[in-house]
Structures are given as C-alpha cells and as structure tokens.
Enzyme design. Structure first.
Site: not given
Length: 273
Positions: A152, A251
């Site tokens: 990520e 998120e």
C-alpha cells in the site's frame, strides 16, 4: 450508472466508539456484512486467548473479515509497518503465521503488509532488500490458504517511501522477480493516492488488473464520501467497468458519530450482493 462493487467497513477507523470486539456486531447492525481491520492487538504475537476472542467476535457477528493488516508497530505513534525495519524483522516474521492463521479460521483472503518508514540505522537499499525478503515470506505463507498480500502506498507519514501506485508496483515487481510469487498485489487507497498527487484516473485506466484491493475516503479530511472533492463514485464505477471485482474498504474517519457516517450509502447497497 452505479457500480455494483461490495463494501467492507474498516473497523480500525470506524465504530471506534466501541471496544474492538463489539465493532463487528455494530457493523452488522448498520447493514453491512463484511469488515476489515488493521492489526487488532497491541503486540505482534498476542495470546491464544486474545486471538480466540477476536475470531469468536467476528464469527458471532455473522460478518466476513475480508482484510487484515499484519502487525505494523505503534500506528498512533507514527509507525507504518515492520516490513522494511531491520531492528524489528524478527517480530514481523513471527507475526506472519499468526496473521495467516487468523485468516485461515475466518476465510480472510487479503493481508496488508505496510512497508515501514525509513529509519536512521539502515540504508534505504538495506531496507528495500529486507522488504523484498519479508514480503516474499508473507506471500508464501498466504498462498497456503489461497490469500493475497497487499502493498500500500500511503500518505501522512513523512518517512514512508511508497507514495504512488508506481512506487507500490515497483516493490511488487521486485518481490515477484525475487521469489516468483504471484499472490501479491496493489492496495489502491484512492484517498492516499490523491493526497500524494497521483493521477488516480490514470492509475485506474492503466493498472486495474494489478489492483488487488481498493479503499476509499474523501479529501480533504479523510472523512466519508461526499464530504470532500474526490469523484469516488465515478472512480469506483470506472474500476468496475475495467474488470475490478474485489472489495471496497471504507477506510475513513467519521466526521461525526460512526452510525451517521454511513448515511451517504443507502442501506440496500450495504450488504454484499
């Protein structure tokens, strides 16, 4: 046109008014049936009792844990993963089997391995070499249960070296060349990419086939969709039209109460199809 991708609630940023073990049920009550978590314990290798309690809470809520982070250190304190941190390499290696073990019990198929900040007591080259070894080990372990390791790019951490999709893909290429694993892919958090100045539409157009998981939040603020300026619905529709069939992790930080932070999404679109 509205996309048909399925949503999962990140229980490390949402429902934090509640203790960790009560969050899966709160998500279920809000109409969702899938969740993801950062590492939900204080240490890399929690006790069997704590692991069992977490697994039981997810099972009892009747939700699916679709994503779980490997232990990433002290996130509130600024840590962003152990993958490239030489002084804590043993901790990461010890955490791999625990994380994959939880995934095996709960049917989790994606594990996010945060790369780690640059440190003063190792060179960037040493850190990157270690990261390739650790990501390879994580992917080999995840392969045992048919799962994927995620890499990520992230924002908000000045010493975190992966900022753009290209940064993440370069790491993935190195891991695949080193160990031959195929179960490693990009976690495209559209918020992080946008904040870091990446051309998100271009990433979607060119790299959808390499995106293994997607997360969203609006910008500025990292709050729920509709509170900022990002064209998230259009981007998700574009991803779906180009063949993305994975989950979309919510998120984001609620701008108010967590239960109110889901109001942007009609209840009939919350459960997986």
């Amino acid at each position: 046109m509205t996309h048909t991708l399925n949503y999962a609630v990140n229980c490390s940023l949402l429902c934090t008014e509640l203790p960790v073990l009560e969050r899966p049920e709160a998500v279920r009550q809000a109409g969702f049936d899938a969740i993801e978590f950062w590492w939900p314990f204080a240490e890399a290798v929690p006790s069997d009792k704590d692991v069992d309690a977490f697994v039981t809470a997810v099972q009892n809520a009747g939700v699916q844990l679709i994503g779980l982070n490997f232990f990433a250190g002290d996130m509130p304190g600024g840590d962003r993963g152990l993958v490239s941190w030489p002084a804590r390499a043993a901790e990461f290696k010890d955490n791999i089997d625990v994380t994959v073990g939880i995934g095996e019990r709960l049917g989790t198929k994606a594990f996010n391995a945060l790369y780690g900040n640059r440190v003063d007591d190792a060179t960037a080259e040493q850190q990157d070499e270690l990261a390739v070894e650790n990501l390879s080990a994580a992917a080999l372990a995840a392969a045992r249960i048919g799962a994927t390791v995620l890499v990520e790019p992230a924002s908000g951490a000045p010493r975190y070296p992966l900022l753009t999709a290209a940064d993440g893909l370069a790491v993935i290429d190195k891991v695949q060349a080193y160990s031959g694993v195929s179960n490693i892919g990009l976690l495209a958090d559209l918020y992080h990419l946008a904040v870091n100045g990446d051309d998100v539409d271009k990433v979607i157009a060119e790299q959808t086939d390499r995106i293994a998981h997607v997360q969203i939040a609006d910008n500025p603020g990292r709050n729920e969709p509709g509170t900022g300026e990002l064209q998230l619905e259009l981007q998700l529709t574009d991803l779906a039209s180009r063949g993305y069939r994975g989950w979309v992790g919510l998120e984001y930080k609620p701008s108010g109460r967590s239960e109110d932070a889901f109001e942007w999404l009609p209840r009939e679109r919350r459960a997986a199809k």
